[in-house]
Scaffold this active site. Sequence first.
Site, PDB file in Angstrom:
ATOM      1  N   CYS A 140       0.804  -1.223   0.000  1.00 33.29           N
ATOM      2  CA  CYS A 140       0.000   0.000   0.000  1.00 33.29           C
ATOM      3  C   CYS A 140       0.838   1.275   0.000  1.00 33.29           C
ATOM      4  CB  CYS A 140      -1.003   0.002   1.142  1.00 33.29           C
ATOM      5  SG  CYS A 140      -0.286   0.062   2.806  1.00 33.29           S
ATOM      6  N   HIS A 187      -6.262   1.893  -4.040  1.00 38.73           N
ATOM      7  CA  HIS A 187      -5.250   1.348  -3.141  1.00 38.73           C
ATOM      8  C   HIS A 187      -4.892  -0.058  -3.593  1.00 38.73           C
ATOM      9  CE1 HIS A 187      -8.220  -1.108  -0.660  1.00 38.73           C
ATOM     10  NE2 HIS A 187      -8.941  -0.512  -1.592  1.00 38.73           N
ATOM     11  N   HIS A 213      -2.525   0.929   6.789  1.00 34.73           N
ATOM     12  CA  HIS A 213      -2.927   0.898   5.378  1.00 34.73           C
ATOM     13  C   HIS A 213      -3.179   2.313   4.887  1.00 34.73           C
ATOM     14  CE1 HIS A 213      -4.306  -1.012   1.731  1.00 34.73           C
ATOM     15  NE2 HIS A 213      -5.375  -0.218   1.729  1.00 34.73           N
TER      16      HIS A 213
END
Length: 152
Positions: free
Chosen positions: A64, A124, A112
Amino acid sequence: MKKATKTIATFTLGLSILLGGTVAISPATTHAASASNVVSIGMHYMGTPYRYGSTTGNARTFDCSSFTQTVFKQAGVNLPRSSSAQSHVGRFVPRSQLQPGDLVFFYSPIHHVGIYIGNGKVLHTYGSPGVTISDMNSGWWSRNFATARRVL
């Protein structure tokens, strides 16, 4: 604008040589940073596989934070490597005021990060889909939203 970009690139190269380092300058890193540019660059990577711990500069796989770091770098904005460190750059944005190009973070503590693209959607990468778009207003993504930052 081109003259300013050339001046900045020349200064960066000169400073790098002076300090004994190296710098790579490519057309992709000289674009003006804008939300539409960030989103466009990020969309280019749709479907790119996820791999935890992917190295910076590798565009064949992302985790990420390497994804957001790569996308923003190509738009001319340097971000730290980890999602936790990225959650401290720029300025805080309330969820109700998100705009495309904002960084959105999940979990507490932060684990994240993604790029808000508008209409409640986040671009993402994770797990099996790789780079994908998810709805931040439902399910896991809604329950685990932590914070957002504007770096543009």
